[in-house]
Write an enzyme that holds these catalytic residues in place. Structure first.
Site, PDB file in Angstrom:
ATOM      1  N   GLY A  57       0.801  -1.228   0.000  1.00  0.00           N
ATOM      2  CA  GLY A  57       0.000   0.000   0.000  1.00  0.00           C
ATOM      3  C   GLY A  57       0.827   1.267   0.000  1.00  0.00           C
ATOM      4  N   SER A  58       0.123   2.371   0.180  1.00  0.00           N
ATOM      5  CA  SER A  58       0.717   3.697   0.046  1.00  0.00           C
ATOM      6  C   SER A  58       1.911   3.897   0.962  1.00  0.00           C
ATOM      7  CB  SER A  58      -0.342   4.753   0.376  1.00  0.00           C
ATOM      8  OG  SER A  58       0.268   5.995   0.584  1.00  0.00           O
TER       9      SER A  58
END
Lengths: 127, 381
Positions: A57-58
């Site tokens: 993810g980010s």
């Protein structure tokens, strides 16, 4: 064992085979895994030695790692199978020892045992 | 990773806790990306600016280091959440404004040039070919590597900050001469900037490091920036080249692939706000828009994002743009903007793949994707 962030820590080993997206899956105030689809759902990461495959993810997830550390809710150390920039930079900012283990080392870990990880010495000790 | 005696000392804390943290970040990043050592960089572009993105944790972190941390090389900054000139026209809370102001002040105290721009390549002098830089903004990193002959990793917010504080960066494979791992052939005749944005997104998914593009050349800056923006939203690919790479796998980007991406990102036929400037627009692009408009007026509100220096340089056009229903916003960008939400907007119309990606995924808005020439044809009178 490969050192990403040096240091030494003791805690209960919490081992998951599912990657973690720190942004969203982990409550930034409490360090509790809040994603019902994750096998650590409902468990606190506070003071654990967290073993996981890798982060997903980010890259903003690095700030979540910093947040849980600021709120005294972070793992004492993190062990990963493969490096990713989110966990690496998050642990570096928060000063959480972080090491990469190979598959054999990862499979040798005993979940829920009390262990000491010495990343600088490249050692795991069962207490 | 090999460290010099100075770097080892800094990692042990001999030069203070800020540099210790910075070297910890560089070593962790370097080990994670198989770097052999650290090398000097002479320009850093930071992300981690918009309060909508970094939140309270980011604001607190920056506030906690700003009294001691100082950048050692030229350091520029990504966009913030709003344009202070017009923030009160939008539904932005005082809390948001206060936190964004604190972030601005923290960077300023550290010696950062608060450019609030995602297009450093359009507004700053470009160093000599081959210069090592550290750009955390993905479209800017790809632009720098591909079109300005600079060398940079696609940095994370923290690794770029560590590079700003130390003037160094891990020397990993992206900083060396990278060669294409795949060729993507543009098969769409007379591609628009929207087609180039879609090809960029597609190429970023099939290439890990560097992609060779064949079949057509992006004809202008608008197309080049669309390509970089699209590529930056997907995967790790950090460079494209027009040099042929005969030994690589060839993949066609045709109408069918374009339709797949269009169907994935475009959720509506139309919308109520037109978004231009993701990446932000330069002055020549604004001038080109003026020419395309030829005195016509948008029938829907058009938000145009650009750096402050561009907004100031465009001062002679601002009145005409306002008359054309164009709202020029400085210091911010369509990506992760707090200015648009399902509460105030049904859907947006844009020519940007990067904008569409974030407006849809992060802002939860319906998106209509069209090239600029079609937007002007359909939505002006």
């Amino acid at each position: 064992m490969r050192r990403l962030v040096g240091g030494r820590a003791t805690g209960i080993l919490t081992h998951t085979h599912q990657p973690i997206n720190f942004l969203g899956m982990v409550n930034k105030d409490t360090g509790i895994v809040q994603d019902a689809s994750h096998d650590l759902y409902g468990r606190s990461l506070q003071d654990t030695i967290l073993a996981l495959p890798y982060g997903i993810g980010s890259s903003v997830g690095a700030y979540t790692i910093y947040s849980i550390k600021s709120n005294n809710a972070a793992p004492s150390a993190i062990l990963c199978e493969r490096p990713d920039l989110t966990v690496a930079t998050g642990c570096a900012v928060a000063n959480i020892p972080l090491a990469i283990l190979d598959t054999f080392e990862m499979e040798s870990l005993h979940d829920n045992s009390k262990i000491t990880v010495d990343v600088d010495a490249g050692m795991i000790l069962y207490n | 990773m090999m460290l010099t005696r100075y770097e080892e000392g800094a990692l042990r804390g001999e030069h203070g806790d800020i540099l210790q943290m910075a070297y910890r970040i560089l070593v962790a990043t370097g080990e994670a990306t198989d770097a052999e050592r650290l090398i000097p960089v002479n320009w850093v572009h930071l992300s981690g600016v918009n309060y909508n993105t970094i939140g309270d944790a980011g604001e607190q972190f920056l506030r906690s280091i700003r009294h001691k941390a100082r950048v050692r090389v030229k350091t520029t900054l990504n966009p913030a959440g709003f344009d202070r000139d017009t923030v009160h026209e939008y539904d932005i809370t005082e809390e948001f404004i206060k936190k964004q102001e604190s972030i601005r002040k923290s960077y300023e105290m550290m010696g950062v040039e608060t450019s609030f721009s995602c297009i450093p390549y359009d507004i700053f002098d470009i160093p000599a070919a081959g210069t090592q830089v550290s750009f955390a903004e993905s479209n800017a990193a790809i632009y720098a590597n591909s079109l300005d002959n600079l060398k940079t990793n696609k940095e994370s917010a923290f690794s770029a900050l560590a590079s700003a504080l130390t003037g160094r960066s891990p020397y990993n494979e992206f900083r060396k001469d990278v060669y294409p791992d795949v060729t993507v052939e543009m098969k769409i005749p007379n591609p628009t900037e929207l087609d180039w944005g879609m090809l960029g997104l597609f190429a970023g998914r099939v290439s890990e490091k560097c992609v060779s593009i064949s079949g057509a050349v992006p004809s202008d800056r608008r197309a080049c920036k669309a390509l970089c923006g699209g590529m930056g939203t997907s995967g790790t690919c950090s460079k494209f080249t027009m040099d042929t790479a005969p030994s690589t796998e060839h993949i066609s980007f045709d109408e069918r692939e374009a339709k797949n991406i269009h169907d994935e990102l475009a959720t509506a036929e139309t919308g109520d706000v037109i978004i231009l400037g993701s990446p932000q627009l330069s002055l020549p692009e604004i001038e080109s828009l003026m020419v395309m408009l030829r005195g016509r007026r948008f029938t829907k509100k058009c938000m145009l994002f650009c750096p402050r220096i561009v907004k100031e340089s465009a001062a002679p056009y601002i009145k005409a743009l306002e008359k054309a229903n164009v709202h020029v916003l400085a210091d911010c960008c369509a990506c992760l903007t707090p200015l648009l939400s399902p509460d105030n907007t049904d859907g947006v119309i844009t020519n940007s793949i990067k904008g569409a990606y974030y407006l849809r995924k992060s802002n939860g808005l319906d998106v209509s994707l069209k090239p600029l020439q079609d937007i002007i044809r359909e939505y002006t009178t």
